[in-house]
Design an enzyme around this catalytic site. Structure first.
Site: not given
Length: 117
Positions: A42, A45
């Site tokens: 991600c 993230c």
């Protein structure tokens, strides 16, 4: 530190938790806990990671920050209905207090935390 070509920030101020220690580290914690549900693939993230470490130091003694890798702990992601990454959930007294989905700015994350503590 580098793992699989990905930069990983290692800090004592942010803990990594999973199925085995989630109850002890998050639900039974006396302080509010901001849990970051994330995955290594991600990109948002990864971008928010340095902000989390800064906030962990800023809120030391008032709030703990923990990370749950959804691929390593899919049951936790399912239990808390994590549908997008990153998902931030603040737990107070063992209960979900508030949820924020998506990579947000430092200011938005600070407001999210301030509402909880």
């Amino acid at each position: 530190m580098f793992r699989s070509g990905v930069s990983v920030i290692v800090s004592e101020s942010v803990s990594h938790v999973g199925d085995a220690d989630f109850e002890q580290e998050v639900l039974n914690c006396a302080e509010p806990v901001l849990v970051d549900f994330w995955a290594e693939w991600c990109e948002p993230c990864k971008r928010i990671e340095p902000i989390l470490h800064d906030l962990a130091e800023q809120y030391e003694g008032k709030l703990r920050i923990a990370k749950v890798n959804v691929e390593a702990s899919p049951a936790l992601a399912s239990k808390f209905q994590v549908r997008g990454l990153p998902t931030f959930i603040i737990f107070k007294g063992g209960q979900v207090h508030d949820t924020q989905i998506g990579a947000v700015s430092r200011m938005q994350l600070t407001r999210f935390i301030d509402r909880a503590i």
